[in-house]
Motif scaffolding. Sequence first.
Motif, short mmCIF file in Angstrom:
data_model
loop_
_atom_site.label_atom_id
_atom_site.label_comp_id
_atom_site.label_asym_id
_atom_site.label_seq_id
_atom_site.Cartn_x
_atom_site.Cartn_y
_atom_site.Cartn_z
N ILE A 1 -5.85 -7.04 -3.93
CA ILE A 1 -6.66 -6.05 -3.17
C ILE A 1 -6.65 -4.63 -3.33
CG2 ILE A 1 -7.73 -5.51 -1.00
CD1 ILE A 1 -7.92 -8.72 -0.26
N ILE A 2 -5.09 -4.26 -3.11
CA ILE A 2 -4.60 -3.30 -2.78
C ILE A 2 -4.53 -2.48 -4.38
CG2 ILE A 2 -2.51 -1.66 -2.48
CD1 ILE A 2 -2.00 -3.61 -0.29
N LYS A 3 -4.50 -3.32 -5.40
CA LYS A 3 -4.21 -2.84 -6.84
C LYS A 3 -5.69 -2.33 -7.28
CE LYS A 3 -1.78 -2.43 -10.75
NZ LYS A 3 -0.62 -1.65 -10.65
N ILE A 4 -6.81 -3.16 -7.00
CA ILE A 4 -7.98 -2.71 -7.16
C ILE A 4 -8.48 -1.51 -6.36
CG2 ILE A 4 -10.52 -3.14 -6.98
CD1 ILE A 4 -9.53 -6.28 -7.58
N ASN B 1 0.75 -1.10 -0.14
CA ASN B 1 0.03 -0.09 -0.01
C ASN B 1 0.98 1.33 0.07
OD1 ASN B 1 -2.60 1.34 0.09
ND2 ASN B 1 -2.38 1.68 2.09
N GLN B 2 1.98 1.22 0.76
CA GLN B 2 2.86 2.22 0.73
C GLN B 2 3.55 2.42 -0.60
OE1 GLN B 2 3.41 4.68 3.27
NE2 GLN B 2 1.82 3.64 4.45
N LYS B 3 3.76 1.60 -1.22
CA LYS B 3 4.50 1.66 -2.52
C LYS B 3 3.70 1.97 -3.63
CE LYS B 3 7.24 -1.14 -5.68
NZ LYS B 3 7.74 -2.37 -5.90
N LEU B 4 2.38 1.90 -3.43
CA LEU B 4 1.40 2.12 -4.38
C LEU B 4 0.89 3.62 -4.15
CD1 LEU B 4 -0.45 -1.24 -5.35
CD2 LEU B 4 1.31 0.04 -6.56
N LYS B 5 1.00 4.31 -3.02
CA LYS B 5 0.38 5.58 -2.72
C LYS B 5 0.84 6.59 -3.77
CE LYS B 5 -0.97 5.60 2.01
NZ LYS B 5 -0.55 6.37 3.35
N LYS B 6 2.01 6.71 -4.27
CA LYS B 6 2.60 7.62 -4.89
C LYS B 6 1.76 7.63 -6.43
CE LYS B 6 7.16 7.76 -2.97
NZ LYS B 6 8.61 7.68 -3.09
N LYS B 7 1.50 6.50 -6.77
CA LYS B 7 0.76 6.22 -8.15
C LYS B 7 -0.61 6.80 -8.00
CE LYS B 7 3.30 1.99 -9.72
NZ LYS B 7 3.27 0.75 -10.36
N ILE B 8 -1.33 6.78 -6.91
CA ILE B 8 -2.58 7.36 -6.52
C ILE B 8 -2.54 8.75 -6.99
CG2 ILE B 8 -4.32 7.54 -5.17
CD1 ILE B 8 -3.39 5.12 -3.66
N ILE B 9 -1.58 9.49 -6.33
CA ILE B 9 -1.28 11.04 -6.41
C ILE B 9 -1.23 11.25 -7.76
CG2 ILE B 9 0.01 13.02 -5.78
CD1 ILE B 9 0.67 11.28 -3.14
#
Length: 460
Positions: free
Chosen positions: A396-399, A123-131
């Motif tokens: 789950i986190i990817k979705i 989740n921490q790794k993918l947070k930047k992609k969300i922004i």
Amino acid sequence: MKISKKNIIDFLIYMIIIVLMSIFYLANAIGSRNDLSLLVVFTFIIIGIIGFLMYVLDKRYLSINKLIGVFVILFCSMAPYYQYCSRYNIWGLTSFDNNDYIQANLLIILFLVVFLISYYFINQKLKKKIIKKKKFETQEINNKKTLTPFILFVFIFLSLVSLVYLFVSGNLIDFDGNTVEKSSLEIFSLKIFYYFPISCFLYFIYENRKGNVKLSKFEKNLFIFIILLIIVIIFFPFNGSVSRYLLLGTYIALFYALSYKFKHSSFVLLAFAIGFYLIFPAMNFFKYHSILDIAEFKFGGFDFNSPDYDAHQVFMMTIKYIKANGLLYCKNFLSAIFCLIPRTIWESKLEQTGSIVANYYGGSFTNLSCPFFAESYAAFGSIGIVFITPILAYLIIKIETKAKTGSTIAKCLETSLLGLIIYYMRGALLPTTSFLIGVFLSSIIVYFIVKILQSYKNLK
């Protein structure tokens, strides 16, 4: 620091739940006439605490992670603890001793630790992609296409076709509990048709929330009324044609989609407790009675010794089976992933793991659950739990990550998975994965229908 009214209410409700859970564990230990192992009791309580913390520490009012926490509390801690204290064997196919309970509980704790660590770091790794994605979505906001009245008409038509198909095929109402043998293709198509109206409704809700539905308030309300009416007819609790876990998942998904401004996650947990205690067991009545027998219906009938809560005992049976027969080497996961391939083509395709275990022990009823961690253990033992669990966390986190960027289709998939995650975690893997694929496919079909219609309009 100012404490909000919301936090005070949540705190009080959580404290009440903690007190009730403490009374439950203590009362069953004191009231048990059997010799209890302190280590077994301790591990059950630890599992319950982890599940409770998964729910409470997740800041979202409702999420897939929270509902996994609910599953852990009910199916991995409270229910099996009650069964252990009463020494009740649900299926009676093999006996369980303290060592069986300790091994199963330690493996469940391993699963939870691996899942939570994986969930946090991924989740921490993918947070930047969300922004980054949100910035892109903001730039493209003016280019978004709208849902036209014609598209909404197609949604209603598709939902009505699903309703008619289910009625004509005899899958809308079933009061006698009898099942007619169907081909694998027919079973899979039924799963898609069951969920078409919900997929249409979710797509409308999330597009409307983004301001992409250009209709009057009356027209929107009329559309919502028609679609919800179709959904209620298909997923009416008294029809007897849909399992209670799928009814539960459907209404969780609808609640989540409609209550995005809801603030009190403690109320949701309390609603789960009341629902599982009063409503869920009562719905079993309509598997064997018609609406004409409604006078005999009553709420309640809750029992942790019910086969509904067999997940932990099936896990212990699975451990014994694997010790005696060897690992499945991921054949159970491959059979689930490629569930659409018929056995006439793939002869070595496995039955669902719960059935394999039940058949091995000579059970007459073989439609047993088999929780996700049991499937992971059956695939590669303890190593399977360590290496397969992060894959679950990642998916789950990817979705969830994609849904946070504003993608409507991802939000629909997230909502559907959120509703069905308890059903999926309970297992068995093959039927639940098959159903989940059907649900996802219905949302994807709706998505492509919308894109095709929007592209056709632009070409004109």
